[in-house]
Design a protein around this motif. Structure first.
Motif, PDB file in Angstrom:
ATOM      1  N   ALA A   1      14.738   0.485  -2.872  1.00  0.00           N
ATOM      2  CA  ALA A   1      14.284   0.023  -1.550  1.00  0.00           C
ATOM      3  C   ALA A   1      13.084  -0.920  -1.742  1.00  0.00           C
ATOM      4  O   ALA A   1      13.325  -1.918  -1.043  1.00  0.00           O
ATOM      5  N   LEU A   2      12.402  -0.877  -2.629  1.00  0.00           N
ATOM      6  CA  LEU A   2      11.162  -1.899  -2.496  1.00  0.00           C
ATOM      7  C   LEU A   2      11.709  -2.910  -3.081  1.00  0.00           C
ATOM      8  O   LEU A   2      11.076  -4.123  -3.019  1.00  0.00           O
ATOM      9  N   ARG A   3      12.365  -2.846  -4.497  1.00  0.00           N
ATOM     10  CA  ARG A   3      12.976  -3.763  -4.940  1.00  0.00           C
ATOM     11  C   ARG A   3      13.841  -5.132  -3.982  1.00  0.00           C
ATOM     12  O   ARG A   3      13.252  -6.261  -4.058  1.00  0.00           O
TER      13      ARG A   3
ATOM     14  N   ASP B   1       3.477   6.444   4.665  1.00  0.00           N
ATOM     15  CA  ASP B   1       2.663   7.643   4.369  1.00  0.00           C
ATOM     16  C   ASP B   1       1.244   7.029   3.966  1.00  0.00           C
ATOM     17  O   ASP B   1       0.408   8.003   3.859  1.00  0.00           O
ATOM     18  N   PHE B   2       1.292   5.916   3.411  1.00  0.00           N
ATOM     19  CA  PHE B   2      -0.305   5.337   2.806  1.00  0.00           C
ATOM     20  C   PHE B   2      -0.430   3.952   3.044  1.00  0.00           C
ATOM     21  O   PHE B   2       0.647   3.161   3.388  1.00  0.00           O
ATOM     22  N   VAL B   3      -1.681   3.449   3.096  1.00  0.00           N
ATOM     23  CA  VAL B   3      -1.971   2.135   3.203  1.00  0.00           C
ATOM     24  C   VAL B   3      -2.776   1.738   2.012  1.00  0.00           C
ATOM     25  O   VAL B   3      -3.566   2.254   1.527  1.00  0.00           O
ATOM     26  N   THR B   4      -2.299   0.311   1.359  1.00  0.00           N
ATOM     27  CA  THR B   4      -2.801   0.029   0.145  1.00  0.00           C
ATOM     28  C   THR B   4      -3.507  -1.040   0.351  1.00  0.00           C
ATOM     29  O   THR B   4      -3.529  -1.869   1.435  1.00  0.00           O
ATOM     30  N   ALA B   5      -4.709  -1.470  -0.448  1.00  0.00           N
ATOM     31  CA  ALA B   5      -5.479  -2.868  -0.260  1.00  0.00           C
ATOM     32  C   ALA B   5      -4.720  -3.837   0.372  1.00  0.00           C
ATOM     33  O   ALA B   5      -5.139  -4.760   0.961  1.00  0.00           O
TER      34      ALA B   5
ATOM     35  N   LEU C   1       3.181  -4.090 -12.042  1.00  0.00           N
ATOM     36  CA  LEU C   1       3.716  -2.847 -12.120  1.00  0.00           C
ATOM     37  C   LEU C   1       3.752  -2.378 -10.586  1.00  0.00           C
ATOM     38  O   LEU C   1       2.665  -2.304 -10.043  1.00  0.00           O
ATOM     39  N   GLY C   2       4.927  -1.948 -10.192  1.00  0.00           N
ATOM     40  CA  GLY C   2       4.929  -1.214  -8.994  1.00  0.00           C
ATOM     41  C   GLY C   2       4.596  -2.274  -7.710  1.00  0.00           C
ATOM     42  O   GLY C   2       3.513  -1.911  -7.213  1.00  0.00           O
ATOM     43  N   PRO C   3       4.948  -3.275  -7.503  1.00  0.00           N
ATOM     44  CA  PRO C   3       4.457  -4.207  -6.521  1.00  0.00           C
ATOM     45  C   PRO C   3       4.776  -3.896  -4.974  1.00  0.00           C
ATOM     46  O   PRO C   3       4.439  -4.759  -4.140  1.00  0.00           O
TER      47      PRO C   3
ATOM     48  N   ILE D   1       8.106  -4.734 -12.328  1.00  0.00           N
ATOM     49  CA  ILE D   1       8.619  -3.345 -12.804  1.00  0.00           C
ATOM     50  C   ILE D   1       8.507  -2.439 -11.892  1.00  0.00           C
ATOM     51  O   ILE D   1       7.465  -2.093 -10.931  1.00  0.00           O
ATOM     52  N   GLU D   2       9.454  -2.201 -11.225  1.00  0.00           N
ATOM     53  CA  GLU D   2       9.773  -1.370  -9.822  1.00  0.00           C
ATOM     54  C   GLU D   2      10.724  -0.403 -10.032  1.00  0.00           C
ATOM     55  O   GLU D   2      11.914  -0.976 -10.218  1.00  0.00           O
ATOM     56  N   ALA D   3      10.637   0.765  -9.925  1.00  0.00           N
ATOM     57  CA  ALA D   3      11.524   1.888  -9.851  1.00  0.00           C
ATOM     58  C   ALA D   3      12.449   1.916  -8.541  1.00  0.00           C
ATOM     59  O   ALA D   3      13.461   2.512  -8.748  1.00  0.00           O
ATOM     60  N   SER D   4      11.792   1.631  -7.350  1.00  0.00           N
ATOM     61  CA  SER D   4      12.610   1.831  -6.170  1.00  0.00           C
ATOM     62  C   SER D   4      13.450   0.768  -5.629  1.00  0.00           C
ATOM     63  O   SER D   4      12.986  -0.235  -5.497  1.00  0.00           O
TER      64      SER D   4
ATOM     65  N   ALA E   1       0.568   7.057  -9.387  1.00  0.00           N
ATOM     66  CA  ALA E   1       2.082   7.549  -8.844  1.00  0.00           C
ATOM     67  C   ALA E   1       2.623   7.843 -10.048  1.00  0.00           C
ATOM     68  O   ALA E   1       3.981   8.555 -10.146  1.00  0.00           O
ATOM     69  N   LEU E   2       2.076   7.977 -11.431  1.00  0.00           N
ATOM     70  CA  LEU E   2       2.862   8.393 -12.570  1.00  0.00           C
ATOM     71  C   LEU E   2       2.350  10.003 -12.805  1.00  0.00           C
ATOM     72  O   LEU E   2       1.608  10.221 -12.625  1.00  0.00           O
ATOM     73  N   PRO E   3       3.540  10.624 -13.363  1.00  0.00           N
ATOM     74  CA  PRO E   3       3.517  11.908 -13.542  1.00  0.00           C
ATOM     75  C   PRO E   3       2.183  12.433 -14.573  1.00  0.00           C
ATOM     76  O   PRO E   3       2.116  11.792 -15.474  1.00  0.00           O
TER      77      PRO E   3
HETATM   78  N1  SAH Z   1       1.142  -2.236  -5.450  1.00  0.00           N
HETATM   79  C1  SAH Z   1       1.495  -2.081  -4.326  1.00  0.00           C
HETATM   80  C2  SAH Z   1       2.446  -0.441  -4.133  1.00  0.00           C
HETATM   81  C3  SAH Z   1       1.491   0.597  -4.639  1.00  0.00           C
HETATM   82  S1  SAH Z   1       2.793   2.220  -4.369  1.00  0.00           S
HETATM   83  C4  SAH Z   1       0.364  -2.021  -3.337  1.00  0.00           C
HETATM   84  O1  SAH Z   1      -0.505  -1.973  -3.653  1.00  0.00           O
HETATM   85  O2  SAH Z   1       0.838  -1.960  -2.166  1.00  0.00           O
HETATM   86  C5  SAH Z   1       3.250   2.449  -5.853  1.00  0.00           C
HETATM   87  C6  SAH Z   1       4.217   1.303  -6.361  1.00  0.00           C
HETATM   88  O3  SAH Z   1       4.803   1.748  -7.734  1.00  0.00           O
HETATM   89  C7  SAH Z   1       5.687   1.419  -5.514  1.00  0.00           C
HETATM   90  O4  SAH Z   1       6.194   0.210  -5.670  1.00  0.00           O
HETATM   91  C8  SAH Z   1       6.689   2.509  -6.476  1.00  0.00           C
HETATM   92  O5  SAH Z   1       8.187   2.297  -6.074  1.00  0.00           O
HETATM   93  C9  SAH Z   1       6.083   1.878  -7.969  1.00  0.00           C
HETATM   94  N2  SAH Z   1       6.461   3.023  -8.850  1.00  0.00           N
HETATM   95  C10 SAH Z   1       5.907   4.463  -8.659  1.00  0.00           C
HETATM   96  N3  SAH Z   1       6.491   4.820 -10.033  1.00  0.00           N
HETATM   97  C11 SAH Z   1       7.053   3.908 -10.712  1.00  0.00           C
HETATM   98  C12 SAH Z   1       7.620   4.050 -11.954  1.00  0.00           C
HETATM   99  N4  SAH Z   1       7.665   4.912 -12.806  1.00  0.00           N
HETATM  100  N5  SAH Z   1       8.154   2.745 -12.483  1.00  0.00           N
HETATM  101  C13 SAH Z   1       8.028   1.732 -11.795  1.00  0.00           C
HETATM  102  N6  SAH Z   1       7.736   1.546 -10.273  1.00  0.00           N
HETATM  103  C14 SAH Z   1       7.020   2.705 -10.042  1.00  0.00           C
END
Ligand code: SAH
Length: 368
Positions: free
Chosen positions: A119-121, A47-51, A84-86, A114-117, A157-159
């Motif tokens: 699938a991504l872990r 859905d999106f592309v990061t740096a 955070l969120g790798p 620190i990763e919530a997913s 990505a945080l609420p």
């Molecule tokens: N940093 C990466 C991914 C960005 S996408 C990049 O630059 O490509 C956001 C990332 O944060 C994803 O890995 C997602 O699973 C993770 N994430 C989102 N909410 C989170 C939360 N509350 N706790 C831990 N990880 C979270």
């Protein structure tokens, strides 16, 4: 209704309307249907592309930034290198490869993700396995030692909570049910929100009808990072460490609604496809930096991503890569550099801020 809409509706029937922040948390992280739980949004057709997915140069420069700060701190023998969120682990893999140029850095680093997913872990394990990462669910589980922390496109990505100004009060946006109970809908709470000092401070001039977001989850996270940076180390050594936050966002605060749903690079309705679309809000850097300095950390920036990467040597890195590349690769390197730095692309919308312990040196790229 989709399965996740049904979960949300059930909760609303039980508890009444829920805050937008609670809705976002369910949409992104519900253990069965959450957006990040069920997929790799950065993968092929994502859905999106990061740096870091645009170019290896991004992670490499951040790796050098970390190695340089480790050097400026006097090369502590052990430290936690936290991300955070790798995502797919791309940034960290590029960063560690580049930072290995400084002898001792990689050996001193204990990698913490620190990763919530789930699938991504798994993707991170495949990518970063040789560095023996440890996954934590919260920063409170970190060892009491020096930290270097990075977060790229994590805070968006945080609420967030959302409020509308009315008669000198803030009314919170809630998710409720339509009259027939068949559909989710946005409503505004009737009772004014209480305990909103940060909102009042960030938006002292708010006019009736204006909408403002409060990045509640990001604020707690920054609070925890700043506390950690300011904590003296267990063995009596002074507080040291740094955090680098890169994201799209704004500074100073501006009352506007930025929350959006993104699926396959296109915008969707916020309530349309929870669990299928990414929900993301622009990061209010002033809210985060104010929080960090209130806790006692020193704050740097925010700078525009373009200026920051250029200050770290993007031009030189691109030239070095191009010198040993084919014509097609050279074009790709130039295109990536443009995308990361051009004001019309990621150069200005994306911002970079750093937090450090009070009495530690300036991090690379930021002026004293
Ligand atoms: N940093 C990466 C991914 C960005 S996408 C990049 O630059 O490509 C956001 C990332 O944060 C994803 O890995 C997602 O699973 C993770 N994430 C989102 N909410 C989170 C939360 N509350 N706790 C831990 N990880 C979270």
């Amino acid at each position: 209704m989709t399965p996740l809409q049904a979960v949300v509706a059930k909760r609303i029937r039980r508890e009444g309307p829920i805050s937008l922040a609670d809705y976002i948390a369910l949409a992104l992280l519900h253990p069965e249907h959450g957006y990040y739980v069920t997929r790799d949004p950065l993968g092929q057709g994502g859905d999106f592309v990061t740096a870091p997915e645009v170019s290896q140069m991004f992670g490499e420069l951040i790796g050098l930034w970390c190695a340089d700060y480790w050097d400026r701190m006097g090369r502590p023998a052990r430290f936690s290198l936290v991300e955070l969120g790798p995502g797919r682990g791309t940034l960290m893999a590029d960063a560690l490869r580049a930072a290995a140029a400084l002898p001792g850095f990689v050996d001193a680093a204990e990698l913490v993700l620190i990763e919530a997913s789930p699938a991504l872990r798994q993707v991170q394990q495949d990518r970063l396995g040789p560095y023996q990462p440890q996954w934590l669910t919260s920063l409170s589980e970190l060892k009491p030692q020096v930290i270097l922390l990075i977060a790229n496109e994590f805070f968006d990505a945080l609420p967030v909570r959302q409020f509308t100004r009315r008669d000198a009060h803030w009314l919170e946006t809630m998710v409720g049910l339509s009259d027939d109970g068949d559909e989710l809908c946005l409503t505004i709470s009737r009772e004014p929100a209480r305990h909103t000092p940060l909102l009042d401070r960030l938006y002292p001039q708010a006019q009736d009808g204006e909408v403002a977001e409060l990045p509640a989850a990001a604020i707690s996270m920054v609070h925890e990072i700043a506390l950690r940076l300011c904590q003296a180390q267990g063995d009596g050594a002074p507080a040291q460490g740094a955090a680098l936050i890169v994201d799209y966002g704004y500074y100073p605060s501006r009352a506007h609604a930025t929350l959006q749903a993104v699926q396959a690079h296109r915008r969707h309705g916020l309530l349309e496809t929870p669990g299928e679309a990414d929900l993301t809000a622009h990061v209010n850097f002033e809210a985060l930096l104010t929080t960090a300095s209130e806790v006692g950390a020193r704050t740097w920036g925010p700078l525009n991503q373009g200026s920051f990467l250029t200050a770290l040597g993007l031009e030189e890195r691109a030239a070095a890569l191009a010198a040993r590349a084919s014509a097609a690769q050279q074009q790709a390197i130039a295109a990536a550099k443009h995308r990361l730095t051009d004001p019309g692309q990621m150069g200005v919308l994306f911002k970079v801020a750093a937090l450090t312990a009070k009495a530690t040196p300036a991090p690379a790229g930021f002026a004293e």
